[in-house]
Motif scaffolding. Structure first.
Motif, PDB file in Angstrom:
ATOM      1  N   ALA A  28       0.844  -1.200   0.000  1.00 22.05           N
ATOM      2  CA  ALA A  28       0.000   0.000   0.000  1.00 22.05           C
ATOM      3  C   ALA A  28       0.877   1.248   0.000  1.00 22.05           C
ATOM      4  O   ALA A  28       0.419   2.340  -0.367  1.00 22.05           O
ATOM      5  CB  ALA A  28      -0.925  -0.009   1.204  1.00 22.05           C
ATOM      6  N   GLY A  91       2.129  12.777  -8.673  1.00 23.55           N
ATOM      7  CA  GLY A  91       1.521  11.728  -7.842  1.00 23.55           C
ATOM      8  C   GLY A  91       0.112  12.136  -7.443  1.00 23.55           C
ATOM      9  O   GLY A  91      -0.380  13.209  -7.834  1.00 23.55           O
ATOM     10  N   ALA A  92      -0.519  11.273  -6.642  1.00 24.89           N
ATOM     11  CA  ALA A  92      -1.880  11.574  -6.180  1.00 24.89           C
ATOM     12  C   ALA A  92      -1.895  12.840  -5.332  1.00 24.89           C
ATOM     13  O   ALA A  92      -2.816  13.657  -5.421  1.00 24.89           O
ATOM     14  CB  ALA A  92      -2.420  10.393  -5.375  1.00 24.89           C
ATOM     15  N   THR A  93      -0.853  13.026  -4.522  1.00 23.19           N
ATOM     16  CA  THR A  93      -0.793  14.211  -3.651  1.00 23.19           C
ATOM     17  C   THR A  93      -0.807  15.485  -4.489  1.00 23.19           C
ATOM     18  O   THR A  93      -1.559  16.428  -4.204  1.00 23.19           O
ATOM     19  CB  THR A  93       0.489  14.162  -2.786  1.00 23.19           C
ATOM     20  N   HIS A 121      -6.851   9.868   3.679  1.00 24.56           N
ATOM     21  CA  HIS A 121      -5.403  10.095   3.754  1.00 24.56           C
ATOM     22  C   HIS A 121      -5.181  11.608   3.905  1.00 24.56           C
ATOM     23  O   HIS A 121      -5.982  12.409   3.406  1.00 24.56           O
ATOM     24  CB  HIS A 121      -4.813   9.590   2.427  1.00 24.56           C
ATOM     25  N   ALA A 123      -3.475  13.487   2.318  1.00 22.61           N
ATOM     26  CA  ALA A 123      -3.434  14.161   1.005  1.00 22.61           C
ATOM     27  C   ALA A 123      -4.826  14.570   0.538  1.00 22.61           C
ATOM     28  O   ALA A 123      -4.961  15.404  -0.361  1.00 22.61           O
ATOM     29  CB  ALA A 123      -2.803  13.233  -0.040  1.00 22.61           C
ATOM     30  N   ILE A 171     -10.484   3.317  -1.850  1.00 26.26           N
ATOM     31  CA  ILE A 171     -10.133   2.250  -0.902  1.00 26.26           C
ATOM     32  C   ILE A 171      -9.285   2.876   0.196  1.00 26.26           C
ATOM     33  O   ILE A 171      -8.337   3.617  -0.092  1.00 26.26           O
ATOM     34  CB  ILE A 171      -9.357   1.129  -1.628  1.00 26.26           C
ATOM     35  N   ASN A 173      -6.467   3.442   2.672  1.00 27.22           N
ATOM     36  CA  ASN A 173      -5.071   2.979   2.664  1.00 27.22           C
ATOM     37  C   ASN A 173      -4.671   2.349   3.995  1.00 27.22           C
ATOM     38  O   ASN A 173      -3.635   1.707   4.082  1.00 27.22           O
ATOM     39  CB  ASN A 173      -4.109   4.125   2.333  1.00 27.22           C
ATOM     40  N   ASP A 198     -10.294   9.751  -4.567  1.00 27.13           N
ATOM     41  CA  ASP A 198      -8.867   9.492  -4.365  1.00 27.13           C
ATOM     42  C   ASP A 198      -8.656   7.998  -4.643  1.00 27.13           C
ATOM     43  O   ASP A 198      -8.965   7.147  -3.815  1.00 27.13           O
ATOM     44  CB  ASP A 198      -8.502   9.859  -2.918  1.00 27.13           C
ATOM     45  N   ALA A 200      -5.786   6.398  -5.108  1.00 28.85           N
ATOM     46  CA  ALA A 200      -4.394   5.961  -4.898  1.00 28.85           C
ATOM     47  C   ALA A 200      -4.331   4.453  -4.637  1.00 28.85           C
ATOM     48  O   ALA A 200      -3.453   3.767  -5.154  1.00 28.85           O
ATOM     49  CB  ALA A 200      -3.758   6.744  -3.753  1.00 28.85           C
ATOM     50  N   GLN A 201      -5.271   3.934  -3.849  1.00 28.91           N
ATOM     51  CA  GLN A 201      -5.298   2.491  -3.595  1.00 28.91           C
ATOM     52  C   GLN A 201      -6.285   1.794  -4.529  1.00 28.91           C
ATOM     53  O   GLN A 201      -6.171   0.588  -4.769  1.00 28.91           O
ATOM     54  CB  GLN A 201      -5.699   2.190  -2.135  1.00 28.91           C
ATOM     55  N   SER A 221      -1.597   7.451  -8.155  1.00 25.34           N
ATOM     56  CA  SER A 221      -0.133   7.529  -8.294  1.00 25.34           C
ATOM     57  C   SER A 221       0.350   6.333  -9.100  1.00 25.34           C
ATOM     58  O   SER A 221      -0.104   5.205  -8.872  1.00 25.34           O
ATOM     59  CB  SER A 221       0.543   7.454  -6.919  1.00 25.34           C
ATOM     60  N   HIS A 223       3.233   4.815  -8.864  1.00 26.66           N
ATOM     61  CA  HIS A 223       4.075   3.850  -8.129  1.00 26.66           C
ATOM     62  C   HIS A 223       3.275   2.806  -7.353  1.00 26.66           C
ATOM     63  O   HIS A 223       3.831   1.808  -6.912  1.00 26.66           O
ATOM     64  CB  HIS A 223       5.050   4.586  -7.202  1.00 26.66           C
ATOM     65  N   LYS A 224       1.972   3.061  -7.172  1.00 24.82           N
ATOM     66  CA  LYS A 224       1.138   2.047  -6.500  1.00 24.82           C
ATOM     67  C   LYS A 224       0.457   1.149  -7.534  1.00 24.82           C
ATOM     68  O   LYS A 224      -0.356   0.303  -7.201  1.00 24.82           O
ATOM     69  CB  LYS A 224       0.100   2.721  -5.612  1.00 24.82           C
TER      70      LYS A 224
HETATM   71  N1  PMP Z   1      -4.324   8.768  -0.952  1.00 26.19           N
HETATM   72  C1  PMP Z   1      -4.209   7.505  -0.526  1.00 26.19           C
HETATM   73  C2  PMP Z   1      -5.452   6.729  -0.180  1.00 26.19           C
HETATM   74  C3  PMP Z   1      -2.937   6.915  -0.422  1.00 26.19           C
HETATM   75  O1  PMP Z   1      -2.824   5.650   0.000  1.00 26.19           O
HETATM   76  C4  PMP Z   1      -1.801   7.673  -0.756  1.00 26.19           C
HETATM   77  C5  PMP Z   1      -0.419   7.081  -0.622  1.00 26.19           C
HETATM   78  N2  PMP Z   1      -0.177   6.483   0.619  1.00 26.19           N
HETATM   79  C6  PMP Z   1      -1.986   8.978  -1.217  1.00 26.19           C
HETATM   80  C7  PMP Z   1      -3.258   9.487  -1.305  1.00 26.19           C
HETATM   81  C8  PMP Z   1      -0.825   9.823  -1.627  1.00 26.19           C
HETATM   82  O2  PMP Z   1      -0.123   9.235  -2.675  1.00 26.19           O
HETATM   83  P1  PMP Z   1       1.328   9.762  -3.076  1.00 26.19           P
HETATM   84  O3  PMP Z   1       2.129   9.785  -1.813  1.00 26.19           O
HETATM   85  O4  PMP Z   1       1.816   8.747  -4.046  1.00 26.19           O
HETATM   86  O5  PMP Z   1       1.150  11.113  -3.680  1.00 26.19           O
END
Ligand code: PMP
Length: 405
Positions: A28, A91-93, A121, A123, A171, A173, A198, A200-201, A221, A223-224
């Motif tokens: 994750a 990235g998602a952030t 999260h 973010a 989902i 995280n 969001d 990301a997951q 993102s 990378h996930k």
């Molecule tokens: N939202 C969720 C649900 C995440 O799991 C994450 C990464 N842990 C993020 C946002 C942020 O992703 P990133 O650090 O790759 O920008």
């Protein structure tokens, strides 16, 4: 349907050949990269390295083509109506910050409300908060049920306050719970809100269909999703992307510039200032093409089997408190050893070469709500095996024995 061949899948990852002793359950946080992704990135630098959209030479034209093909492949992955609706970010952030900043400067007015959920999260909290105070916008939060899922009754009630934006994760995280996002979007839209998911997951668990979901924004993102770090995706419907004030300004995103005034480029470039992460986008596209050779349903079944085995093993270990539900779970389990600090448990697992994460996982409001100081998070990917599950259970058993001796 034939069973998923986990060994064949796992062989695509050099990491597991180089580090055969590690059990990697920190997926994750970030996933390992298959050789197809590493090769795509290396080949870009070896054969095509050039800047995009601006070179007069053939190399730059090739790089531009590869970069734009990557955009098309991401658009197809999420089923966007048009590839211009895909903005590459870091990235998602970064994507979430762009949306929060962008809407705050155009659409949102003092007194407007934004609806988030208790399990977001950071973010998907802090970017809104940064601007809310300054712009007089109010944040409301949907509480959770006793099973730690979003309380849909409370959600419906909070929607009656007519939030301008509703933003939630696909989902969790921390807990791995899969939210009923289609229903949540439909209800938010019926209440007149702009919807932001969001992913990301979520984007790795299942291919999101943004047109079917009918969400206004969806972010994730690379990378996930087996892709490189430093690349992310902001999907937005054209109508809303056009209203976002760019968070970054500079080259690429302009049409004309003078010291008096600037006019802006069209989408997607208006929201992609500066040199983009070209190799990252190409690597993400390679990850998507590679992943699509496998059957998502088979992968989900494989992960469900791992989860089932993990849960039954956990139940046999005394003193383990499980925070995640076993159903509607994408393969993430948050747990604690009663009375022990999660960092101590994770360190004992580390000593057994089992990689997990401990702490509050960028979700402090969730942990305040759960009244827990943190948790150990074991997160599974398609390349994990039953052997990984058993080794983690054994390491947990030993950790409990040492800590409670
Ligand atoms: N939202 C969720 C649900 C995440 O799991 C994450 C990464 N842990 C993020 C946002 C942020 O992703 P990133 O650090 O790759 O920008």
């Amino acid at each position: 349907m034939p069973a998923f061949d986990v060994q064949q899948f796992r062989q695509q990852f050099a990491f597991f050949q180089q580090q055969p002793d590690w059990v990697y359950l920190d997926n994750a946080a970030t996933m390992h990269k298959p050789q197809a992704v590493i090769d795509a990135v290396t080949q870009f630098y070896q054969r095509h390295n050039s800047n995009v959209h601006r070179g007069a030479h053939q190399l730059s034209q090739q790089a531009t083509m590869l970069f734009e093909q990557a955009r098309t492949s991401v658009a197809a992955y999420v089923n966007a109506a048009h590839s211009d609706e895909i903005i590459f970010t870091s990235g998602a952030t970064a994507a979430l910050n762009q949306i929060a900043f962008g809407l705050m400067h155009t659409v949102l007015k003092p007194g407007d409300r934004i609806l988030l959920t208790q399990l977001e999260h950071h973010a998907n909290i802090v970017p809104w908060q940064l601007h809310c105070q300054r712009h007089g916008v109010i944040i409301d939060v949907v509480p959770l049920t006793p099973q730690h899922t979003v309380d849909l009754v409370a959600y419906q009630k909070l929607l009656a306050l007519k939030p301008k934006v509703v933003s939630f994760s696909h989902i969790s995280n921390v807990l791995g719970h899969i939210q009923p996002v289609a229903q949540m979007v439909a209800q938010a839209k019926a209440a007149g809100a702009i919807t932001m998911i969001d992913g990301a997951q979520g984007a790795v668990y299942q291919q999101p269909d943004v047109q079917q979901l009918d969400c206004d924004f969806y972010v994730f993102s690379g990378h996930k999703l087996y892709g490189p770090t430093g690349i992310g995706v902001l999907y937005g419907k054209t109508q809303w992307l056009e209203q976002l004030t760019p968070v970054f300004a500079g080259g690429e995103m302009i049409d004309t510039v003078s010291f008096v005034n600037t006019t802006f480029n069209k989408l997607p470039f208006r929201l992609e200032a500066g040199t983009p992460n070209i190799a990252g986008a190409i690597g993400l596209s390679a990850a998507i093409s590679w992943l699509q050779k496998y059957n998502t349903e088979q992968i989900q079944q494989h992960k469900s089997l791992l989860l089932k085995e993990f849960y039954s093993g956990l139940q046999a270990i005394k003193a383990i408190d499980i925070l995640s539900m076993p159903v509607h779970n994408a393969g993430i389990v948050a747990l604690n050893v009663a009375g022990e600090h999660p960092a101590d448990v994770a360190e004992l697992l580390n000593q057994q070469q089992v990689a997990v994460r401990s702490g509050q996982h960028c979700a402090m409001p969730l942990f305040s709500y759960l009244a827990q100081q943190g948790a150990v998070r074991c997160s599974f990917a398609a390349y994990n095996t039953l052997d990984d599950v058993n080794r983690c259970l054994l390491a947990l058993e030993q950790a409990v024995e040492i800590l409670t001796a």
